[in-house]
Design a protein around this motif. Structure first.
Motif, PDB file in Angstrom:
ATOM      1  N   ASP A 111     -59.229  14.405   4.712  1.00 29.46           N
ATOM      2  CA  ASP A 111     -60.298  14.426   3.954  1.00 29.46           C
ATOM      3  C   ASP A 111     -59.779  15.313   2.720  1.00 29.46           C
ATOM      4  O   ASP A 111     -58.959  15.784   2.715  1.00 29.46           O
ATOM      5  CB  ASP A 111     -61.618  14.712   4.446  1.00 29.46           C
ATOM      6  CG  ASP A 111     -61.811  16.302   4.917  1.00 29.46           C
ATOM      7  OD1 ASP A 111     -60.939  17.069   4.443  1.00 29.46           O
ATOM      8  OD2 ASP A 111     -62.716  16.732   5.568  1.00 29.46           O
ATOM      9  N   ASP A 112     -60.865  15.524   1.721  1.00 30.67           N
ATOM     10  CA  ASP A 112     -60.472  16.642   0.519  1.00 30.67           C
ATOM     11  C   ASP A 112     -60.035  17.847   0.954  1.00 30.67           C
ATOM     12  O   ASP A 112     -59.381  18.587   0.288  1.00 30.67           O
ATOM     13  CB  ASP A 112     -61.669  16.629  -0.479  1.00 30.67           C
ATOM     14  CG  ASP A 112     -61.902  15.088  -0.975  1.00 30.67           C
ATOM     15  OD1 ASP A 112     -61.007  14.253  -1.077  1.00 30.67           O
ATOM     16  OD2 ASP A 112     -62.935  14.866  -1.369  1.00 30.67           O
ATOM     17  N   ASN A 113     -60.585  18.493   1.965  1.00 31.70           N
ATOM     18  CA  ASN A 113     -60.155  19.779   2.703  1.00 31.70           C
ATOM     19  C   ASN A 113     -58.863  19.552   3.548  1.00 31.70           C
ATOM     20  O   ASN A 113     -58.677  20.752   4.361  1.00 31.70           O
ATOM     21  CB  ASN A 113     -61.476  20.370   3.363  1.00 31.70           C
ATOM     22  CG  ASN A 113     -62.595  20.395   2.500  1.00 31.70           C
ATOM     23  OD1 ASN A 113     -62.311  21.076   1.145  1.00 31.70           O
ATOM     24  ND2 ASN A 113     -63.771  20.270   2.832  1.00 31.70           N
ATOM     25  N   GLN A 114     -58.255  18.543   3.705  1.00 30.30           N
ATOM     26  CA  GLN A 114     -56.916  18.333   4.481  1.00 30.30           C
ATOM     27  C   GLN A 114     -57.529  18.450   5.835  1.00 30.30           C
ATOM     28  O   GLN A 114     -56.689  18.874   6.618  1.00 30.30           O
ATOM     29  CB  GLN A 114     -56.138  19.326   4.031  1.00 30.30           C
ATOM     30  CG  GLN A 114     -55.249  19.056   2.508  1.00 30.30           C
ATOM     31  CD  GLN A 114     -54.856  17.543   2.542  1.00 30.30           C
ATOM     32  OE1 GLN A 114     -54.058  17.127   3.300  1.00 30.30           O
ATOM     33  NE2 GLN A 114     -55.640  16.778   1.580  1.00 30.30           N
ATOM     34  N   THR A 115     -58.638  18.120   6.370  1.00 30.24           N
ATOM     35  CA  THR A 115     -58.983  17.868   7.724  1.00 30.24           C
ATOM     36  C   THR A 115     -58.595  16.607   8.050  1.00 30.24           C
ATOM     37  O   THR A 115     -58.998  15.462   7.444  1.00 30.24           O
ATOM     38  CB  THR A 115     -60.589  18.263   7.810  1.00 30.24           C
ATOM     39  OG1 THR A 115     -60.873  19.584   7.353  1.00 30.24           O
ATOM     40  CG2 THR A 115     -60.988  18.048   9.257  1.00 30.24           C
ATOM     41  N   ALA A 116     -58.210  16.560   9.187  1.00 33.03           N
ATOM     42  CA  ALA A 116     -57.551  15.281   9.828  1.00 33.03           C
ATOM     43  C   ALA A 116     -58.655  14.654  10.427  1.00 33.03           C
ATOM     44  O   ALA A 116     -59.824  15.190  11.131  1.00 33.03           O
ATOM     45  CB  ALA A 116     -56.576  15.514  11.063  1.00 33.03           C
ATOM     46  N   MET A 117     -58.959  13.244  10.382  1.00 34.56           N
ATOM     47  CA  MET A 117     -60.013  12.351  10.887  1.00 34.56           C
ATOM     48  C   MET A 117     -59.182  11.275  11.404  1.00 34.56           C
ATOM     49  O   MET A 117     -58.088  10.807  10.885  1.00 34.56           O
ATOM     50  CB  MET A 117     -60.972  11.950   9.681  1.00 34.56           C
ATOM     51  CG  MET A 117     -61.703  13.323   9.161  1.00 34.56           C
ATOM     52  SD  MET A 117     -62.816  12.905   7.806  1.00 34.56           S
ATOM     53  CE  MET A 117     -61.697  12.086   6.692  1.00 34.56           C
ATOM     54  N   CYS A 118     -59.879  10.436  12.196  1.00 41.22           N
ATOM     55  CA  CYS A 118     -59.405   9.315  12.825  1.00 41.22           C
ATOM     56  C   CYS A 118     -59.955   8.108  12.081  1.00 41.22           C
ATOM     57  O   CYS A 118     -61.014   8.076  11.985  1.00 41.22           O
ATOM     58  CB  CYS A 118     -60.087   9.117  14.210  1.00 41.22           C
ATOM     59  SG  CYS A 118     -59.488   7.526  14.918  1.00 41.22           S
ATOM     60  N   GLY A 119     -59.025   7.210  11.493  1.00 40.55           N
ATOM     61  CA  GLY A 119     -59.176   5.909  10.671  1.00 40.55           C
ATOM     62  C   GLY A 119     -59.958   4.843  11.725  1.00 40.55           C
ATOM     63  O   GLY A 119     -60.762   4.288  11.021  1.00 40.55           O
ATOM     64  N   ILE A 120     -59.713   4.767  12.804  1.00 37.43           N
ATOM     65  CA  ILE A 120     -60.320   4.307  13.614  1.00 37.43           C
ATOM     66  C   ILE A 120     -61.671   4.483  13.836  1.00 37.43           C
ATOM     67  O   ILE A 120     -62.734   3.651  13.668  1.00 37.43           O
ATOM     68  CB  ILE A 120     -59.771   4.044  15.189  1.00 37.43           C
ATOM     69  CG1 ILE A 120     -58.295   3.455  15.205  1.00 37.43           C
ATOM     70  CG2 ILE A 120     -60.597   3.172  16.072  1.00 37.43           C
ATOM     71  CD1 ILE A 120     -57.393   3.697  16.334  1.00 37.43           C
ATOM     72  N   GLU A 121     -62.058   5.568  14.097  1.00 36.51           N
ATOM     73  CA  GLU A 121     -63.454   6.228  14.152  1.00 36.51           C
ATOM     74  C   GLU A 121     -64.175   5.961  12.872  1.00 36.51           C
ATOM     75  O   GLU A 121     -65.288   5.727  12.717  1.00 36.51           O
ATOM     76  CB  GLU A 121     -63.472   7.750  14.459  1.00 36.51           C
ATOM     77  CG  GLU A 121     -64.732   8.193  14.969  1.00 36.51           C
ATOM     78  CD  GLU A 121     -64.769   9.447  15.651  1.00 36.51           C
ATOM     79  OE1 GLU A 121     -65.884  10.038  15.934  1.00 36.51           O
ATOM     80  OE2 GLU A 121     -63.810  10.231  15.524  1.00 36.51           O
ATOM     81  N   GLN A 122     -63.558   6.210  11.648  1.00 35.44           N
ATOM     82  CA  GLN A 122     -64.200   5.915  10.407  1.00 35.44           C
ATOM     83  C   GLN A 122     -64.623   4.496  10.410  1.00 35.44           C
ATOM     84  O   GLN A 122     -65.772   3.927   9.887  1.00 35.44           O
ATOM     85  CB  GLN A 122     -63.018   6.280   9.345  1.00 35.44           C
ATOM     86  CG  GLN A 122     -63.063   7.671   9.364  1.00 35.44           C
ATOM     87  CD  GLN A 122     -62.230   8.141   7.943  1.00 35.44           C
ATOM     88  OE1 GLN A 122     -61.017   7.348   8.011  1.00 35.44           O
ATOM     89  NE2 GLN A 122     -62.338   8.950   7.385  1.00 35.44           N
ATOM     90  N   ALA A 123     -63.771   3.405  10.650  1.00 35.94           N
ATOM     91  CA  ALA A 123     -64.230   2.092  10.916  1.00 35.94           C
ATOM     92  C   ALA A 123     -65.307   2.087  11.939  1.00 35.94           C
ATOM     93  O   ALA A 123     -66.362   1.316  11.656  1.00 35.94           O
ATOM     94  CB  ALA A 123     -63.040   1.181  11.202  1.00 35.94           C
ATOM     95  N   TYR A 124     -65.405   2.401  12.973  1.00 33.21           N
ATOM     96  CA  TYR A 124     -66.530   2.489  13.877  1.00 33.21           C
ATOM     97  C   TYR A 124     -67.808   2.999  13.326  1.00 33.21           C
ATOM     98  O   TYR A 124     -68.735   2.378  13.450  1.00 33.21           O
ATOM     99  CB  TYR A 124     -65.889   3.172  14.923  1.00 33.21           C
ATOM    100  CG  TYR A 124     -67.289   3.490  16.132  1.00 33.21           C
ATOM    101  CD1 TYR A 124     -67.310   2.677  17.257  1.00 33.21           C
ATOM    102  CD2 TYR A 124     -67.830   4.752  16.171  1.00 33.21           C
ATOM    103  CE1 TYR A 124     -68.250   2.623  18.078  1.00 33.21           C
ATOM    104  CE2 TYR A 124     -68.928   4.746  17.158  1.00 33.21           C
ATOM    105  CZ  TYR A 124     -69.009   3.711  18.108  1.00 33.21           C
ATOM    106  OH  TYR A 124     -70.126   3.878  19.029  1.00 33.21           O
ATOM    107  N   ASN A 125     -67.615   4.069  12.822  1.00 35.02           N
ATOM    108  CA  ASN A 125     -68.912   4.764  12.130  1.00 35.02           C
ATOM    109  C   ASN A 125     -69.479   3.990  11.043  1.00 35.02           C
ATOM    110  O   ASN A 125     -70.653   3.973  10.768  1.00 35.02           O
ATOM    111  CB  ASN A 125     -68.556   6.370  11.570  1.00 35.02           C
ATOM    112  CG  ASN A 125     -68.403   7.268  12.775  1.00 35.02           C
ATOM    113  OD1 ASN A 125     -68.786   6.846  13.618  1.00 35.02           O
ATOM    114  ND2 ASN A 125     -67.608   8.077  12.273  1.00 35.02           N
ATOM    115  N   LYS A 126     -68.707   2.901  10.309  1.00 33.19           N
ATOM    116  CA  LYS A 126     -69.270   2.227   9.360  1.00 33.19           C
ATOM    117  C   LYS A 126     -69.645   0.658   9.877  1.00 33.19           C
ATOM    118  O   LYS A 126     -70.157   0.157   9.344  1.00 33.19           O
ATOM    119  CB  LYS A 126     -68.074   2.007   8.378  1.00 33.19           C
ATOM    120  CG  LYS A 126     -67.604   2.836   7.642  1.00 33.19           C
ATOM    121  CD  LYS A 126     -68.541   3.186   6.364  1.00 33.19           C
ATOM    122  CE  LYS A 126     -67.856   4.114   5.503  1.00 33.19           C
ATOM    123  NZ  LYS A 126     -68.712   4.443   4.274  1.00 33.19           N
TER     124      LYS A 126
END
Length: 189
Positions: free
Chosen positions: A96-111
């Motif tokens: 993200d903008d704060n350079q925090t790692a996130m999971c792209g799979i989980e982002q698709a799941y959350n959508k």
């Protein structure tokens, strides 16, 4: 250690506290280490099936790594893992903008675009499962990069098994988790 069904469970998951402190660690567990996230055999089919849907959520570097290495890799010892970008972060990681790692799979799941949250090894962390022929070992994986999570868990008084409740139910089922809770209550947790 104690037995629940076909699992041998470390008492650490009841006795130790843990709550991810993403603001402090910035998701470094998805970046540090020398291997990708462990995968189960049935998960590799899922990764293949959802890749096109997840792809728009991934970074260019992650897409390149996946398209070169595949949606998963097989280590020399036969272990299945997510591929890495240049031997570092998981190929499915975004920032993200704060350079925090996130999971792209989980982002698709959350959508609501996929019905699989992420690999069970990621969902269960800091618990690691080791499968043996007759049972599975359920252990706490202590990693210094998660010291902030241990501190926050202690402050909030949240044992590991409660922090990963959803993932434990996903892995072992509701009945197994209820038995774990009974054991925890006997141990005063």
């Amino acid at each position: 250690m104690f037995q629940l069904g076909k699992t041998i469970v470390s008492e650490d998951i009841i006795e130790k506290d843990f709550v991810c402190n993403i603001k402090a660690c910035k998701g470094i567990c998805c970046v540090e280490g020398d291997a990708g996230a462990p995968l189960e055999q049935e998960e590799i089919k899922i990764l293949d099936a959802i890749y096109d849907t997840v792809k728009p959520f991934l970074r260019k570097e992650g897409i390149e790594a996946i398209e070169q290495q595949g949606t998963y890799i097989v280590r020399d010892n036969g272990d299945l893992e997510t591929p890495l970008v240049n031997g570092a972060e998981c190929a499915y990681v975004t920032f993200d903008d704060n350079q925090t790692a996130m999971c792209g799979i989980e982002q698709a799941y959350n959508k609501g675009l996929v019905d699989w949250k992420k690999p069970i090894s990621c969902h269960l962390y800091p618990i690691r499962i080791e499968d043996y022929s007759e049972f599975a070992a359920v252990n706490y994986h202590r990693w210094p990069i998660c010291d902030d999570a241990c501190s926050l868990g202690k402050e909030l008084q949240v044992p590991i098994y409660k922090f990963v409740k959803e993932a434990l139910i996903r892995k072992f089922g509701e009945d197994w988790y209820l038995e774990l809770e009974k054991t925890a209550q006997k141990l005063g947790r």
